[in-house]
Design a protein around this motif. Structure first.
Motif, PDB file in Angstrom:
ATOM      1  N   ALA A  51      44.701  55.609  47.560  1.00  0.00           N
ATOM      2  CA  ALA A  51      44.246  56.238  46.324  1.00  0.00           C
ATOM      3  C   ALA A  51      42.773  55.934  46.073  1.00  0.00           C
ATOM      4  CB  ALA A  51      45.098  55.755  45.155  1.00  0.00           C
ATOM      5  N   LEU A  52      42.357  54.720  46.393  1.00  0.00           N
ATOM      6  CA  LEU A  52      40.947  54.357  46.244  1.00  0.00           C
ATOM      7  C   LEU A  52      40.074  55.193  47.169  1.00  0.00           C
ATOM      8  CD1 LEU A  52      38.833  52.371  45.028  1.00  0.00           C
ATOM      9  CD2 LEU A  52      39.314  50.862  46.966  1.00  0.00           C
ATOM     10  N   ALA A  53      40.477  55.318  48.421  1.00  0.00           N
ATOM     11  CA  ALA A  53      39.685  56.076  49.399  1.00  0.00           C
ATOM     12  C   ALA A  53      39.580  57.548  49.027  1.00  0.00           C
ATOM     13  CB  ALA A  53      40.288  55.922  50.794  1.00  0.00           C
ATOM     14  N   ALA A  54      40.553  58.069  48.293  1.00  0.00           N
ATOM     15  CA  ALA A  54      40.560  59.485  47.912  1.00  0.00           C
ATOM     16  C   ALA A  54      39.777  59.757  46.632  1.00  0.00           C
ATOM     17  CB  ALA A  54      42.001  59.966  47.734  1.00  0.00           C
ATOM     18  N   ALA A  55      39.311  58.706  45.965  1.00  0.00           N
ATOM     19  CA  ALA A  55      38.601  58.883  44.696  1.00  0.00           C
ATOM     20  C   ALA A  55      37.194  59.413  44.936  1.00  0.00           C
ATOM     21  CB  ALA A  55      38.538  57.554  43.947  1.00  0.00           C
ATOM     22  N   PRO A  56      36.617  60.092  43.939  1.00  0.00           N
ATOM     23  CA  PRO A  56      35.231  60.564  44.065  1.00  0.00           C
ATOM     24  C   PRO A  56      34.242  59.460  43.734  1.00  0.00           C
ATOM     25  CG  PRO A  56      36.139  61.234  41.949  1.00  0.00           C
ATOM     26  CD  PRO A  56      37.256  60.531  42.680  1.00  0.00           C
ATOM     27  N   GLY A  57      33.048  59.552  44.294  1.00  0.00           N
ATOM     28  CA  GLY A  57      31.946  58.665  43.901  1.00  0.00           C
ATOM     29  C   GLY A  57      32.278  57.199  44.005  1.00  0.00           C
ATOM     30  N   THR A  58      31.954  56.457  42.956  1.00  0.00           N
ATOM     31  CA  THR A  58      32.237  55.039  42.847  1.00  0.00           C
ATOM     32  C   THR A  58      33.577  54.852  42.143  1.00  0.00           C
ATOM     33  OG1 THR A  58      29.880  54.503  42.743  1.00  0.00           O
ATOM     34  CG2 THR A  58      31.402  52.852  41.882  1.00  0.00           C
ATOM     35  N   ALA A  59      34.350  53.870  42.592  1.00  0.00           N
ATOM     36  CA  ALA A  59      35.683  53.683  42.009  1.00  0.00           C
ATOM     37  C   ALA A  59      36.133  52.241  42.188  1.00  0.00           C
ATOM     38  CB  ALA A  59      36.692  54.637  42.648  1.00  0.00           C
ATOM     39  N   LEU A  60      37.136  51.867  41.418  1.00  0.00           N
ATOM     40  CA  LEU A  60      37.830  50.612  41.632  1.00  0.00           C
ATOM     41  C   LEU A  60      39.297  50.823  41.316  1.00  0.00           C
ATOM     42  CD1 LEU A  60      37.630  47.990  38.778  1.00  0.00           C
ATOM     43  CD2 LEU A  60      36.840  50.335  38.429  1.00  0.00           C
ATOM     44  N   VAL A  61      40.144  49.951  41.860  1.00  0.00           N
ATOM     45  CA  VAL A  61      41.563  50.015  41.546  1.00  0.00           C
ATOM     46  C   VAL A  61      41.811  49.169  40.301  1.00  0.00           C
ATOM     47  CG1 VAL A  61      43.912  49.626  42.340  1.00  0.00           C
ATOM     48  CG2 VAL A  61      42.139  50.271  43.979  1.00  0.00           C
ATOM     49  N   GLY A  62      42.484  49.768  39.318  1.00  0.00           N
ATOM     50  CA  GLY A  62      42.912  49.043  38.130  1.00  0.00           C
ATOM     51  C   GLY A  62      44.396  48.749  38.261  1.00  0.00           C
ATOM     52  N   PHE A  63      44.735  47.494  38.480  1.00  0.00           N
ATOM     53  CA  PHE A  63      46.124  47.118  38.717  1.00  0.00           C
ATOM     54  C   PHE A  63      46.845  46.820  37.408  1.00  0.00           C
ATOM     55  CE2 PHE A  63      44.118  46.233  42.792  1.00  0.00           C
ATOM     56  CZ  PHE A  63      45.052  46.715  43.690  1.00  0.00           C
ATOM     57  N   ASP A  64      48.058  47.369  37.294  1.00  0.00           N
ATOM     58  CA  ASP A  64      48.899  47.122  36.128  1.00  0.00           C
ATOM     59  C   ASP A  64      49.271  45.638  36.067  1.00  0.00           C
ATOM     60  OD1 ASP A  64      50.878  48.454  34.021  1.00  0.00           O
ATOM     61  OD2 ASP A  64      52.002  46.941  35.155  1.00  0.00           O
ATOM     62  N   ARG A  65      49.054  45.013  34.912  1.00  0.00           N
ATOM     63  CA  ARG A  65      49.269  43.572  34.822  1.00  0.00           C
ATOM     64  C   ARG A  65      50.741  43.190  34.977  1.00  0.00           C
ATOM     65  NH1 ARG A  65      46.390  41.336  29.608  1.00  0.00           N
ATOM     66  NH2 ARG A  65      46.364  43.496  28.933  1.00  0.00           N
ATOM     67  N   ALA A  66      51.635  43.956  34.364  1.00  0.00           N
ATOM     68  CA  ALA A  66      53.058  43.636  34.479  1.00  0.00           C
ATOM     69  C   ALA A  66      53.523  43.773  35.918  1.00  0.00           C
ATOM     70  CB  ALA A  66      53.875  44.548  33.557  1.00  0.00           C
ATOM     71  N   ALA A  67      53.052  44.804  36.609  1.00  0.00           N
ATOM     72  CA  ALA A  67      53.426  44.998  38.011  1.00  0.00           C
ATOM     73  C   ALA A  67      52.864  43.885  38.880  1.00  0.00           C
ATOM     74  CB  ALA A  67      52.931  46.355  38.506  1.00  0.00           C
ATOM     75  N   MET A  68      51.677  43.389  38.547  1.00  0.00           N
ATOM     76  CA  MET A  68      51.093  42.297  39.309  1.00  0.00           C
ATOM     77  C   MET A  68      51.973  41.053  39.224  1.00  0.00           C
ATOM     78  SD  MET A  68      48.263  42.810  40.993  1.00  0.00           S
ATOM     79  CE  MET A  68      47.551  41.177  41.021  1.00  0.00           C
ATOM     80  N   VAL A  69      52.470  40.767  38.039  1.00  0.00           N
ATOM     81  CA  VAL A  69      53.330  39.598  37.860  1.00  0.00           C
ATOM     82  C   VAL A  69      54.640  39.783  38.604  1.00  0.00           C
ATOM     83  CG1 VAL A  69      54.599  38.213  36.175  1.00  0.00           C
ATOM     84  CG2 VAL A  69      52.270  38.988  35.657  1.00  0.00           C
ATOM     85  N   GLU A  70      55.188  40.993  38.536  1.00  0.00           N
ATOM     86  CA  GLU A  70      56.501  41.262  39.120  1.00  0.00           C
ATOM     87  C   GLU A  70      56.454  41.387  40.638  1.00  0.00           C
ATOM     88  OE1 GLU A  70      59.910  44.813  39.034  1.00  0.00           O
ATOM     89  OE2 GLU A  70      58.313  44.771  37.532  1.00  0.00           O
TER      90      GLU A  70
END
Length: 278
Positions: free
Chosen positions: A141-160
Motif C-alpha cells: 500500500a505504501l509503494a502504491a501511494a502517490p508522492g510522499t507517504a507514510l504508513v499510519g498503523f492502527d494502535r489497537a491492531a499494533m497491540v493485538e
C-alpha cells in the motif's frame, strides 16, 4: 500532488534500510532471554538486523520489500559495520541488488536518510528501519501511494498483532491527518495531553516512509532536535509546512520489533511460517 490527482505513480524500485543504530538495548544482558551462543554474540555487537531468527533478520525485511517490487536496496551503516558490508555482498544479485551507504556518525534519522542521497538519485525511495518487520500488505500500500507517504498503523491492531506491548505502542509517534488523508502533524514520544488531544483512533508511525527527492534538501535544512539529533520527523514536518502533501496510508497490520534480547524468541515464532526469497 492534489487529493484529486489520478495519475498512476511510477513503480518504486529502491528502498533504504536504516541499519546504523547503536543497538544499546540489544547489547544489554537479559537473563530471561534464552539465546544460543551465535545469537548472543550478534546481540552483544548491537547489529540487531543480523540476528538469526531462523535466518538473518534482514533476510525477512529485504524479501518483503522484494515482494512489493523493490529491486535495489541500500543499507545505511556505520563505518565500523564490516559484518553488514559482508552481508550485503553475500545476498546481492538475486531478486534484489544490495549496496551500502555510510553514515559517518550516529547523528539521527534524517542524517541517516541523507547518507543515501546518491543511491536514491531522482527516484522515490521506501525508507524503513532495519529492526522492524513490516507486513507485505502495508509495504504494498505504501509503494502504491502517490508522492510522499507514510504508513499510519492502527494502535489497537499494533497491540493485538505485533510483539510490542501496549505501553511501548503508546510512546510511538502519533499521526494526525486532514480530511483528505494527508499528514497534518506528527508528534514523537507524545505525552498524555497529546494522546488525549489526538484521540484513541490516531494512528502511529513505525518509520515506514516513501520519499521523493525533496526529502534530501529538507534533511539538510533542519536544526538538531532537543536530543541533539537530526530527526526525519522534523524534515517531514518542514516539507508539510512548505505545502508538500504527505499521504498517510492506513494499516491495521502489526509490525514485529527487534529492540532487545527479549524480543528474539517472539520474533522467531512469528516469522517461522514466512517464506523468504532473496
Amino acid at each position: 500532488m492534489s487529493a484529486t490527482d489520478t495519475t498512476v505513480p511510477a513503480p518504486v524500485r529502491r528502498a533504504v534500510i536504516l541499519a546504523r543504530g547503536l543497538g544499546t538495548r540489544m547489547r544489554r544482558a537479559d537473563d530471561a532471554a534464552q539465546l544460543d551462543p551465535a545469537q548472543a554474540a550478534v546481540a552483544a555487537s548491537g547489529v540487531k538486523a543480523l540476528i538469526d531468527v531462523g535466518r538473518p533478520f534482514l533476510d525477512y525485511v529485504i524479501s518483503a520489500l522484494a515482494d512489493v517490487g523493490v529491486t535495489e536496496v541500500c543499507l545505511v551503516i556505520g563505518p565500523e559495520h564490516d559484518a553488514l558490508r559482508e552481508y550485503a555482498a553475500a545476498v546481492s544479485g538475486g531478486r534484489v541488488t544490495v549496496t551500502t551507504a555510510i553514515q559517518a556518525e550516529p547523528r539521527g534519522t534524517a542524517d541517516a536518510v541523507a547518507a543515501a542521497r546518491g543511491f536514491a538519485g531522482d527516484e522515490r525511495v521506501i525508507v524503513v528501519n532495519s529492526d522492524n518487520y513490516y507486513p507485505r500488505e502495508a509495504l504494498a500500500a505504501l509503494a502504491a501511494a502517490p508522492g510522499t507517504a507514510l504508513v499510519g498503523f492502527d494502535r489497537a491492531a499494533m497491540v493485538e498483532r505485533s510483539n510490542i506491548p501496549a505501553d511501548r505502542v503508546r510512546a510511538f509517534a502519533l499521526v494526525a491527518t486532514d480530511e483528505h488523508g494527508h499528514l497534518r502533524d506528527i508528534v514523537e514520544k507524545p505525552d498524555e495531553q497529546t494522546l488525549a488531544a489526538y484521540g484513541e483512533d490516531a494512528p502511529v508511525s513505525m518509520n515506514a516512509w516513501l520519499f521523493t527527492p525533496a526529502i534530501f534538501d529538507a534533511c539538510a535544512r533542519i536544526e538538531p532536535s532537543v536530543r541533539g539529533e537530526y530527526e526525519i520527523i522534523d524534515a517531514v514536518r518542514l516539507l508539510v509546512s512548505e505545502g508538500e502533501s504527505v499521504t498517510v496510508v492506513p494499516s491495521a497490520a502489526g509490525v514485529l520489533d527487534m529492540s532487545s534480547r527479549g524480543d528474539i524468541a517472539s520474533m522467531q515464532e512469528a516469522l517461522a511460517g514466512i517464506e523468504v526469497r532473496l
